[in-house]
Design an enzyme around this catalytic site. Structure first.
Site, short mmCIF file in Angstrom:
data_model
loop_
_atom_site.label_atom_id
_atom_site.label_comp_id
_atom_site.label_asym_id
_atom_site.label_seq_id
_atom_site.Cartn_x
_atom_site.Cartn_y
_atom_site.Cartn_z
CB CYS A 161 -6.59 12.54 -1.13
SG CYS A 161 -8.12 12.71 -2.04
CB CYS B 4 -10.59 6.42 -5.60
SG CYS B 4 -9.27 6.25 -4.39
N1 LIG Z 1 -9.63 7.22 1.44
C1 LIG Z 1 -8.20 7.13 1.11
C2 LIG Z 1 -7.57 8.52 0.93
C3 LIG Z 1 -8.24 9.29 -0.20
C4 LIG Z 1 -8.03 8.61 -1.49
C5 LIG Z 1 -8.87 9.13 -2.65
N2 LIG Z 1 -9.90 10.10 -2.36
C6 LIG Z 1 -7.96 9.63 -3.77
O1 LIG Z 1 -8.41 10.44 -4.60
O2 LIG Z 1 -6.80 9.16 -3.84
C7 LIG Z 1 -7.49 6.40 2.22
O3 LIG Z 1 -7.79 6.63 3.37
O4 LIG Z 1 -6.58 5.61 1.90
#
Ligand SMILES: N[C@H](CCC[C@H](N)C(=O)O)C(=O)O
Length: 283
Positions: free
Chosen positions: A100, A224
């Site tokens: 993340c 994200c």
């Molecule tokens: N939900 C994503 C992980 C968090 C990604 C996101 N919150 C970031 O800032 O990179 C997954 O399971 O692939």
């Protein structure tokens, strides 16, 4: 009166923890809420290994926006035998997941608050080692190199620490992201393991608007980090930008991604943006 415990290195590799702080962790689990361009997280100092980290139901309940603290994910800060700290990331569904980017940036801000670091950090996450710097509330996080970018007629797929499907969306302000995003996330070829889904509209030579449907949240997040990193690299691969520093306008603000390209490999990849404390409490 504060009694200071000096544990051996494997517990407090930096600043001895004060007795009152240790009690606050053991007697009642403290949490801290952080957000990075609206991608928000429940942060827990787990250096004493007191958190029930295999309890998926507990983690999902803490991330619940009605019955819990609320968050897109939960992040544990843990000790590391040689680096500043270790990051353990869980999606809002309670399952441990891949990297993340915004969470990593928030964790650096949290580590500074705990006085584990000053203005730079090197930590281990699920996808490997990350360097980071922090100045005021701007955190720059080095992401892993990206050597494989799969381009298709309708989209681009790459992994920037988490898997990302990237496609253009003309009506980016009004389209039904939940329906469209879920269809891609659960459809072929992703199915159960899934992917994150990023919808993009070009704003200028070095700026793009991005909206993301996130796996494990199973809905849109306001930002994200690994997603905008994927979008910036995908836009460069498609020659939609020739810049190696790209602005990404997300629902929760603006992030910047910079990189170098060497023999088709994206290196020195940095995710830059704000990471802010929101509130703290006890569970
Ligand atoms: N939900 C994503 C992980 C968090 C990604 C996101 N919150 C970031 O800032 O990179 C997954 O399971 O692939």
């Amino acid at each position: 009166m504060n009694v200071v415990f000096n544990f051996n290195d494997d517990l407090t590799s930096h600043k001895p923890l004060e007795y009152s702080y240790i009690c606050s962790i053991i007697m009642e689990q403290k949490f801290y809420k952080y957000q990075g361009t609206g991608n928000d997280f429940v942060m827990i100092d787990n250096r004493l290994q007191t958190f029930d980290k295999n309890n998926t139901k507990l983690i999902a309940s803490l991330c619940d926006r009605r019955f819990g603290i609320g968050g897109d994910g939960l992040i544990l800060l843990e000790n590391h035998n040689s680096l500043d700290f270790k990051m353990v990331y869980y999606n809002a569904d309670g399952n441990e997941s891949t990297m993340c980017g915004n969470g990593g940036r928030c964790l650096v801000a949290f580590a500074k608050h705990l006085e584990i670091i000053k203005n730079k950090a090197t930590f281990e996450a699920v996808d490997g080692l990350h360097n980071a710097t922090i100045k005021d509330d701007i955190v720059s996080l080095q992401m892993q190199d990206v050597d494989t970018v799969n381009t298709y007629k309708t989209h681009v797929f790459l992994n920037t620490g988490s898997p990302h499907h990237v496609q253009f969306e003309d009506d980016i302000a009004n389209f039904d992201i939940r329906t469209k995003g879920a269809k891609i996330r659960y459809g072929a070829p992703y199915h159960t393991e899934g992917t994150n889904v990023n919808f993009v509209k070009k704003l200028s030579d070095n700026a793009f608007r991005v909206r993301t449907y996130e796996r494990g949240v199973e809905g849109e997040t306001l930002s994200c980090g690994t997603g905008v990193t994927a979008v910036a690299i995908a836009m460069h691969v498609l020659n939609e930008t020739s810049n190696t520093t790209v602005d990404l306008k997300v629902e929760g603000g603006t992030l910047q991604v910079s990189f170098n390209v060497e023999d088709g490999i994206y290196k020195n990849v940095w995710l830059i943006g704000p990471a802010k404390f929101v509130f703290e409490g006890t569970i």
